[in-house]
Design a protein around this motif. Structure first.
Motif, PDB file in Angstrom:
ATOM      1  N   LEU A  13       0.959  -1.120   0.208  1.00 26.13           N
ATOM      2  CA  LEU A  13      -0.047   0.048   0.058  1.00 26.13           C
ATOM      3  C   LEU A  13       0.941   1.275   0.011  1.00 26.13           C
ATOM      4  CD1 LEU A  13      -2.500  -1.191   2.725  1.00 26.13           C
ATOM      5  CD2 LEU A  13      -2.849  -1.072   0.110  1.00 26.13           C
ATOM      6  N   VAL A  14       0.507   2.237  -0.849  1.00 28.80           N
ATOM      7  CA  VAL A  14       1.342   3.400  -0.847  1.00 28.80           C
ATOM      8  C   VAL A  14       0.549   4.751  -0.254  1.00 28.80           C
ATOM      9  CG1 VAL A  14       2.718   4.919  -2.548  1.00 28.80           C
ATOM     10  CG2 VAL A  14       2.577   2.515  -2.703  1.00 28.80           C
ATOM     11  N   ALA A  49      -1.258  -2.629  -4.452  1.00 27.69           N
ATOM     12  CA  ALA A  49      -0.817  -3.834  -5.289  1.00 27.69           C
ATOM     13  C   ALA A  49      -0.699  -5.141  -4.482  1.00 27.69           C
ATOM     14  CB  ALA A  49       0.437  -3.515  -5.866  1.00 27.69           C
ATOM     15  N   HIS A  50      -1.220  -6.209  -4.999  1.00 27.08           N
ATOM     16  CA  HIS A  50      -1.089  -7.553  -4.258  1.00 27.08           C
ATOM     17  C   HIS A  50      -0.430  -8.412  -5.616  1.00 27.08           C
ATOM     18  CE1 HIS A  50      -2.492 -11.370  -2.895  1.00 27.08           C
ATOM     19  NE2 HIS A  50      -2.989 -10.460  -1.778  1.00 27.08           N
ATOM     20  N   ARG A  51       0.183  -9.339  -4.890  1.00 33.27           N
ATOM     21  CA  ARG A  51       0.904 -10.395  -5.755  1.00 33.27           C
ATOM     22  C   ARG A  51      -0.113 -11.098  -6.593  1.00 33.27           C
ATOM     23  NH1 ARG A  51       5.179 -14.060  -2.591  1.00 33.27           N
ATOM     24  NH2 ARG A  51       6.037 -11.795  -2.641  1.00 33.27           N
ATOM     25  N   VAL A  52      -1.473 -11.168  -6.279  1.00 29.47           N
ATOM     26  CA  VAL A  52      -2.379 -11.410  -7.136  1.00 29.47           C
ATOM     27  C   VAL A  52      -3.131 -10.541  -7.837  1.00 29.47           C
ATOM     28  CG1 VAL A  52      -4.460 -12.995  -7.876  1.00 29.47           C
ATOM     29  CG2 VAL A  52      -2.695 -13.840  -6.179  1.00 29.47           C
ATOM     30  N   PRO A  53      -2.755  -9.879  -8.870  1.00 27.08           N
ATOM     31  CA  PRO A  53      -3.260  -8.507  -9.421  1.00 27.08           C
ATOM     32  C   PRO A  53      -4.891  -8.635  -9.201  1.00 27.08           C
ATOM     33  CG  PRO A  53      -1.689  -9.406 -11.139  1.00 27.08           C
ATOM     34  CD  PRO A  53      -2.012 -10.474  -9.956  1.00 27.08           C
ATOM     35  N   GLU A  54      -5.757  -9.487  -9.519  1.00 28.67           N
ATOM     36  CA  GLU A  54      -6.857  -9.283  -9.289  1.00 28.67           C
ATOM     37  C   GLU A  54      -7.365  -9.064  -7.842  1.00 28.67           C
ATOM     38  OE1 GLU A  54      -5.389 -11.965 -10.470  1.00 28.67           O
ATOM     39  OE2 GLU A  54      -5.871 -11.917 -12.565  1.00 28.67           O
ATOM     40  N   ASP A  80      -6.101  -6.294  -6.313  1.00 22.06           N
ATOM     41  CA  ASP A  80      -5.762  -5.057  -6.114  1.00 22.06           C
ATOM     42  C   ASP A  80      -6.392  -4.161  -5.368  1.00 22.06           C
ATOM     43  OD1 ASP A  80      -3.126  -5.773  -7.052  1.00 22.06           O
ATOM     44  OD2 ASP A  80      -3.154  -4.414  -8.789  1.00 22.06           O
ATOM     45  N   ALA A  81      -7.568  -4.300  -6.230  1.00 23.18           N
ATOM     46  CA  ALA A  81      -9.001  -3.349  -5.531  1.00 23.18           C
ATOM     47  C   ALA A  81      -9.280  -3.660  -4.210  1.00 23.18           C
ATOM     48  CB  ALA A  81      -9.832  -3.056  -6.836  1.00 23.18           C
TER      49      ALA A  81
END
Length: 244
Positions: free
Chosen positions: A144-145, A160-165, A167-168
């Protein structure tokens, strides 16, 4: 191989999170403990060593311990043949090289992130989503930024999460203005010191965020009790946790 057994000493079993005693298990047990991303390559090499002429071999791969933790192992060994010339035995040694691999990943992250930021000096914030993706590719499960405003409030920039799905969902779970009073990000921005949590359980998640969705983020980490680290003003745009 002839007896269909793997003989492991106490030290190797300890590295795998198993009782620290010598053991004999069916051939292939070690393969079952490999990280899913590494197993195809290691298994192919294992079978190749059995088919080819006796010789030396060397591999590095990840294993998943019984407690869910992931460790990097460096394996060296040799194969031996029977009277008919066919390989009958593989023997060797393994060493835990997790710290070295993690150091290499952190160095690569710094190099890659510096390169991205250097190309966006006119608008660093525009580069932060790409930097967050580099963080999860190299050293973290999620990143998290936040950017700190002059009044000390934090504004979520990206997630961002290692699993792009995811992220949100991660952004929703640990973002926004629902930070609890004991939120480590607020603590490290107040003190200017790095904040590290060796265990991020549900109780601490409630302090991190007053939203129940924070539990979802914790449940997506492995092992079940992940660690978290927050960086203050020296890197004001980044907050991430790493699930080892």
């Amino acid at each position: 191989l002839v007896r269909g057994k793997e003989l492991r000493d106490a030290a190797l079993n300890h590295m795998l999170g198993l009782p620290a005693v010598d053991s004999a298990v069916p051939v292939g047990d070690m393969l079952e403990r490999l990280h899913p991303e590494d197993r195809p390559h290691v298994e192919a090499e294992f079978h190749r060593y059995q088919r080819e002429s006796p010789g030396f071999f060397e591999l590095e791969f990840r294993v998943i311990r019984r407690d869910g933790g992931v460790r990097w192992l460096h394996s060296v060994g040799q194969s031996f043949a029977g009277p008919d010339g066919k390989v009958t035995e593989l023997t060797g040694a393994m060493a835990d090289v997790t710290r070295r691999k993690e150091a290499e990943e952190r160095l690569q992250l710094l190099l890659d992130a510096s390169r991205v930021l250097a190309l966006r000096l006119d608008d660093v914030e525009e580069a932060l989503p790409e930097v967050a993706r580099l963080v999860v590719d190299h050293v973290a499960t999620g990143c998290l930024v936040d950017l700190a405003a002059p009044d000390g409030t934090l504004r979520r920039v990206t997630a961002a999460h290692r699993v792009p799905e995811h992220d949100a969902r991660l952004h929703e779970a640990l973002g926004g203005t629902d930070r609890g009073p004991a939120h480590p990000a607020l603590q490290c921005f107040r003190t200017g010191e790095v904040c590290f949590l060796s265990r991020l359980d549900f109780k601490l998640c409630d302090a991190v965020s007053t939203s129940g969705a924070a539990r979802w983020a914790s449940s997506r980490c492995s092992p079940p009790s992940p660690s978290a680290r927050w960086w203050p003003r020296t890197w004001p745009w980044r907050r991430s946790w790493r699930c080892a």
